[in-house]
Design a protein around this motif. Structure first.
Motif, PDB file in Angstrom:
ATOM      1  N   GLU A   1       0.808  -1.218   0.000  1.00  0.00           N
ATOM      2  CA  GLU A   1       0.000   0.000   0.000  1.00  0.00           C
ATOM      3  C   GLU A   1       0.843   1.271   0.000  1.00  0.00           C
ATOM      4  O   GLU A   1       0.578   2.206  -0.767  1.00  0.00           O
ATOM      5  CB  GLU A   1      -0.935  -0.012   1.210  1.00  0.00           C
TER       6      GLU A   1
ATOM      7  N   GLN B   1      -9.359 -11.830   0.654  1.00  0.00           N
ATOM      8  CA  GLN B   1      -8.889 -10.512   0.253  1.00  0.00           C
ATOM      9  C   GLN B   1     -10.015  -9.491   0.088  1.00  0.00           C
ATOM     10  O   GLN B   1      -9.737  -8.315  -0.121  1.00  0.00           O
ATOM     11  CB  GLN B   1      -8.133 -10.610  -1.072  1.00  0.00           C
TER      12      GLN B   1
ATOM     13  N   GLU C   1      -9.985  -6.482   2.577  1.00  0.00           N
ATOM     14  CA  GLU C   1      -8.762  -5.696   2.357  1.00  0.00           C
ATOM     15  C   GLU C   1      -8.835  -4.895   1.064  1.00  0.00           C
ATOM     16  O   GLU C   1      -8.492  -3.705   1.028  1.00  0.00           O
ATOM     17  CB  GLU C   1      -7.567  -6.647   2.329  1.00  0.00           C
ATOM     18  N   ARG C   2      -9.304  -5.534  -0.015  1.00  0.00           N
ATOM     19  CA  ARG C   2      -9.415  -4.856  -1.299  1.00  0.00           C
ATOM     20  C   ARG C   2     -10.438  -3.723  -1.241  1.00  0.00           C
ATOM     21  O   ARG C   2     -10.248  -2.651  -1.832  1.00  0.00           O
ATOM     22  CB  ARG C   2      -9.795  -5.848  -2.394  1.00  0.00           C
TER      23      ARG C   2
ATOM     24  N   LYS D   1     -11.253  -1.869   1.336  1.00  0.00           N
ATOM     25  CA  LYS D   1     -10.663  -0.740   2.059  1.00  0.00           C
ATOM     26  C   LYS D   1      -9.661   0.007   1.184  1.00  0.00           C
ATOM     27  O   LYS D   1      -9.603   1.242   1.192  1.00  0.00           O
ATOM     28  CB  LYS D   1      -9.982  -1.237   3.332  1.00  0.00           C
TER      29      LYS D   1
END
Length: 437
Positions: free
Chosen positions: A213, A241, A244-245, A247
């Motif tokens: 990131e 994922q 996470e993806r 966000k």
């Protein structure tokens, strides 16, 4: 009388009037077939012999024959037919020769020898290998030159692994582009000073090659300062994922809002497509190459016959493009140059070159080879030190293909040697070239 039983249906097909029948035994003098119900006074009997050397069926229509025997079994009726015509005899003899070679190759030969029998594959060239990926690329790109970008076509470079992420972070865009061309053995960069209009950041195939990131936003920040457009490339998304993806996409949208810009998101699975739609108005989804179901295979040139239809995909359907636009806001489609003519639909079309993907495995064979010593012992890698930065699978030189990270890629060698063909792609509907080396 020599006869062979149960030749595979793909090699020998029978038709009695409008019924397809199973031929169970055949010789130069007769054949046996079975059907579920009795056959009454057939008007036409045809036998299709598959010609391995021509990759097509040769059909013989019987005109002189006699039904010798009929047997009623529990589940079917079996017939024996005597044949009296020379073209049938010749077709059976040729089938026996080819089938005998086929069986011998299956039992004793290599995969290459088998392919040589089936589709004239040049097995004798399989021993010609490069010693490294660097040597292989030097052979491929020898004499290749950068041509002036066709007017009206946007130029993008792919940053798909740590080598390129780090190189771009350390250098201004002019120096980065120079190194990008030079390190891959492409001549002409001094003459044209080719600078990209856009950067594709990320990897469409391996989730572990997407930048961390902090590095991602550093790359994006540098690109916007250098007035370079951005496309973020995402691979297939695993279940773990999703959160996470989601966000990360919201952070990208917030970044865009602060800088009053928009970023393209290249998606390669439908879950990611839905996430992009939910994550903000500054994200523009593009249909990735894994969702564009092209038929691509470097072995196509060894198979005789028409390539008609291979250059099309479901994107030729108007209703499908309307669905993509109305449901997800997708109006740009990603294609790969794969060695034969393609038909591009109305809309915005990007062409990736010179490589095209043929196979991808989330259970990485290269990781398995490096950690287990055997490519068959694959599992989903959660962490990887980046073996693909140093290693690749090499294949016979004539195939123009290589195994990179978790995928197999072919090379459009014709386009590498004749870049002037890019003008034809523009006329066919391509408005953006994406170079991935």
């Amino acid at each position: 009388m020599q006869s062979v039983e149960m030749i595979p249906f793909g090699l020998l097909a029978g038709f009695v009037d409008d019924k397809e029948v199973r031929i169970t035994e055949i010789s130069t003098e007769s054949f046996c077939f079975r059907v579920r119900e009795q056959v009454e006074r057939p008007r036409h009997i045809r036998i299709g012999f598959y010609d391995l050397s021509e990759s097509m069926y040769r059909e013989v229509e019987l005109e002189s024959y006699h039904f010798m025997e009929k047997r009623q079994e529990q589940w079917y009726v079996s017939y024996t037919v005597e044949v009296f015509q020379q073209d049938y005899v010749q077709a059976v003899q040729k089938l026996f020769r080819k089938y005998t070679g086929y069986i011998r190759a299956r039992l004793e030969g290599t995969d290459g020898e088998m392919a040589q029998i089936v589709c004239n594959y040049p097995a004798d060239q399989d021993e010609i290998h490069a010693e490294s990926m660097e040597e292989q690329k030097a052979i491929w790109f020898s004499g290749a030159r950068i041509q002036p970008v066709v007017q009206g076509m946007e130029l993008a470079l792919e940053l798909d692994r740590n080598t390129w992420y780090d190189l771009y972070q350390r250098n201004p865009i002019e120096r980065f582009a120079e190194q990008y061309w030079k390190e891959n053995g492409i001549d002409g960069w001094e003459e044209y000073k080719t600078i990209p209009d856009r950067l594709y950041i990320g990897n469409a195939f391996c989730h572990l090659l997407f930048p961390k990131e902090e590095q991602l936003f550093a790359l994006m920040e540098k690109a916007i300062v250098e007035n370079v457009e951005i496309t973020l490339v995402f691979p297939c998304m695993r279940e773990f994922q999703v959160e996470e993806r989601g966000k990360l996409l919201k952070k990208v949208d917030n970044w865009c809002e602060k800088r009053q810009t928009r970023v393209e998101i290249l998606v390669n699975d439908w879950g990611m497509t839905a996430l992009v739609k939910e994550s903000g108005k500054h994200l523009e989804p593009c249909l990735g190459v894994l969702l564009n179901k092209q038929k691509k295979d470097p072995r196509m040139r060894y198979k005789k016959g028409s390539t008609r239809g291979l250059g099309e995909s479901n994107l030729q359907a108007d209703f499908y493009r309307t669905f993509l636009k109305d449901t997800y806001g997708i109006t740009r489609y990603e294609w790969e140059s794969c060695g034969y003519p393609q038909v591009f639909p109305q809309g915005k079309n990007s062409l990736h070159l010179p490589y095209y993907q043929t196979n991808t495995s989330q259970y990485c064979p290269l990781y398995a080879s490096c950690t287990e010593g055997e490519r068959g012992k694959q599992r989903l890698p959660e962490h990887c030190p980046g073996y693909c930065e140093q290693y690749a699978y090499l294949y016979p030189e004539h195939l123009h293909m290589a195994g990179r990270y978790n995928s197999l890629f072919g090379l459009d060698a014709e386009l590498v040697k004749n870049p002037e063909k890019l003008k034809a792609y523009q006329q066919a509907g391509i408005d953006r070239l994406v170079i991935g080396l």
